[in-house]
Write a protein that holds these residues in place. Structure first.
Motif, mmCIF file in Angstrom:
data_model
loop_
_atom_site.group_PDB
_atom_site.id
_atom_site.type_symbol
_atom_site.label_atom_id
_atom_site.label_comp_id
_atom_site.label_asym_id
_atom_site.label_seq_id
_atom_site.Cartn_x
_atom_site.Cartn_y
_atom_site.Cartn_z
ATOM 1 N N ILE A 169 84.240 65.411 -11.792
ATOM 2 C CA ILE A 169 84.237 64.779 -13.409
ATOM 3 C C ILE A 169 85.622 64.669 -13.768
ATOM 4 O O ILE A 169 85.877 63.552 -14.213
ATOM 5 N N LEU A 170 86.521 65.622 -13.863
ATOM 6 C CA LEU A 170 87.796 65.662 -14.244
ATOM 7 C C LEU A 170 88.518 64.482 -13.736
ATOM 8 O O LEU A 170 89.198 63.760 -14.366
ATOM 9 N N ALA A 171 88.632 64.293 -12.345
ATOM 10 C CA ALA A 171 89.347 63.353 -11.568
ATOM 11 C C ALA A 171 88.825 61.878 -11.910
ATOM 12 O O ALA A 171 89.438 60.946 -11.959
ATOM 13 N N ASN A 172 87.448 61.906 -12.003
ATOM 14 C CA ASN A 172 87.063 60.542 -12.170
ATOM 15 C C ASN A 172 87.202 60.214 -13.717
ATOM 16 O O ASN A 172 87.502 58.727 -13.975
ATOM 17 N N LEU A 173 87.360 60.981 -14.510
ATOM 18 C CA LEU A 173 87.899 60.798 -16.057
ATOM 19 C C LEU A 173 89.228 60.538 -16.143
ATOM 20 O O LEU A 173 89.898 60.032 -17.214
ATOM 21 N N GLY A 174 89.943 60.642 -14.962
ATOM 22 C CA GLY A 174 91.609 60.455 -15.074
ATOM 23 C C GLY A 174 92.490 61.426 -15.369
ATOM 24 O O GLY A 174 93.657 61.323 -15.587
ATOM 25 N N TYR A 175 92.040 62.693 -15.307
ATOM 26 C CA TYR A 175 92.699 63.753 -15.478
ATOM 27 C C TYR A 175 93.220 64.579 -14.018
ATOM 28 O O TYR A 175 92.882 64.082 -12.912
ATOM 29 N N GLU A 176 94.516 64.965 -14.133
ATOM 30 C CA GLU A 176 95.325 65.498 -12.877
ATOM 31 C C GLU A 176 94.668 66.896 -12.757
ATOM 32 O O GLU A 176 94.658 67.624 -13.537
ATOM 33 N N VAL A 177 94.070 66.907 -11.796
ATOM 34 C CA VAL A 177 93.304 68.329 -11.356
ATOM 35 C C VAL A 177 94.222 69.289 -10.262
ATOM 36 O O VAL A 177 94.491 68.696 -9.083
ATOM 37 N N ALA A 178 94.095 70.335 -10.665
ATOM 38 C CA ALA A 178 94.773 71.306 -9.641
ATOM 39 C C ALA A 178 93.524 72.322 -9.240
ATOM 40 O O ALA A 178 93.083 72.890 -10.118
ATOM 41 N N ALA A 179 93.179 72.531 -7.912
ATOM 42 C CA ALA A 179 92.000 73.116 -7.614
ATOM 43 C C ALA A 179 92.346 74.540 -6.891
ATOM 44 O O ALA A 179 93.161 74.537 -6.075
ATOM 45 N N VAL A 180 91.951 75.667 -7.487
ATOM 46 C CA VAL A 180 92.172 76.952 -6.974
ATOM 47 C C VAL A 180 91.365 77.325 -5.949
ATOM 48 O O VAL A 180 89.985 77.347 -6.139
#
Length: 331
Positions: A169-180
């Motif tokens: 969802i975050l990536a689709n909305l255009g946010y930069e995502v850091a996944a742990v």
């Protein structure tokens, strides 16, 4: 007669056992709406209820399944009529009330939500409680002022059910995502969901007594708590928020200090999906239909049947389930 996964408990030994059985509509608990279930899913609570109960199951025999989606067959409530597509998550269904691991379920009308346009029942269960929780967390962060140009958003436990949907969802909305993640083999999967950065779990597990650390994260959706949440709070940017949705690392916030809150204005937001009010549920499901990329959702799905559930219940308690399990109760 129809099929259901029924959990029984031996009163002498206290041990439980789960198996697919034939039951009738007359066996179902009281409710205003009878639903022909299409799909369910597997959450951590389901694993507990399939197994020893974890204090969640009140009496046996019991039909678990905290989520389901299907078609209304009968309704004593004017809000629903036969043929309506509905989804249910929360309200202690599958715990205190018989749930969705059956081909039919009878529940209160207040517990249901109309299936939003753009989702079918299979997709709704690929979302399930985990996806609803993820969307509620995203909404909470945005309500607190999260913007796309503020910096990376951290998602802990990113390969799990909530984390997978939150990342997509975050990536689709255009946010930069850091996944742990603590599972390096999941890097390709997380990058396919849209994660731009992979953070090894070990980097955030150390408990420190530093009052603050360098500002890194604009927001965070945290499924872990424990030492990781204590560490992340110290790394939040000024005014940033953490949406807390789980406690895979423990109920305590180890190493936490008051300093991030009073010196950086950091917010810790509690996210509950079980008793979430109806209007907010509808808003979240509508956002899911519009903001969750269906191709990414499809990549998360692991298909299953009722017969697979006893083993899947054990697997999810061991952290061995990736993405979202979709249970076809009619297969």
């Amino acid at each position: 007669m129809f099929k259901a996964l029924v959990v029984n408990k031996d009163e002498d030994s206290g041990k439980t056992s789960a198996a697919v059985e034939e039951i009738s509509v007359d066996d179902l608990p009281h409710g205003e709406v009878l639903v022909a279930v299409d799909f369910s899913t597997v959450n951590y609570k389901d694993g507990l209820c399939i197994g020893p109960g974890g204090g969640l199951v009140r009496k046996y025999p019991h039909v678990p399944g905290i989520d389901f989606a299907g078609t209304v067959e009968e309704s004593a409530d004017d809000r629903y009529k036969p043929g309506d597509k509905v989804v249910l998550t929360g309200w202690r269904v599958g715990e205190a009330h018989w749930g969705g691991y059956a081909q039919k379920a009878r529940v209160l009308a207040d517990w249901l939500v109309p299936l939003p346009a753009g989702l079918d029942t299979r997709a709704a269960m690929a979302v399930g409680t985990a996806g609803l929780t993820a969307m509620l967390a995203v909404m909470a962060l945005e309500d607190q002022g999260l913007k796309k140009d503020h910096g990376p958003v951290l998602v802990t436990g990113a390969a799990g059910g909530v984390g997978s949907v939150a990342t997509a969802i975050l990536a689709n909305l255009g946010y930069e995502v850091a996944a742990v993640t603590g599972r390096p083999e999941q890097e390709a999967y997380l990058r396919e969901l849209g994660a731009g950065q992979i953070v090894a779990r070990e980097e955030l597990e150390e408990v420190t007594r530093k009052p603050l650390e360098s500002e890194i994260w604009a927001g965070c959706i945290d499924a872990v708590a424990g030492a990781m949440l204590g560490r992340v709070l110290k790394q939040m940017k000024y005014g940033g928020s953490v949406a807390a949705i789980g406690l895979a690392g423990g109920a305590a916030i180890e190493g936490a200090l008051i300093t991030p809150f009073i010196l950086r204005g950091v917010n810790l937001l509690g996210i509950d999906s079980v008793m979430q009010p109806y209007d907010n549920r509808v808003r979240a499901w509508q956002r899911i239909a519009s903001d969750l990329p269906m191709d990414k959702l499809e990549a998360m799905i692991q298909p299953a049947t009722l017969a697979d559930l006893p083993q899947l219940g054990k697997d999810i308690l061991k952290g061995q389930v990736k993405g979202r399990v979709v249970v076809d109760v009619n297969a």
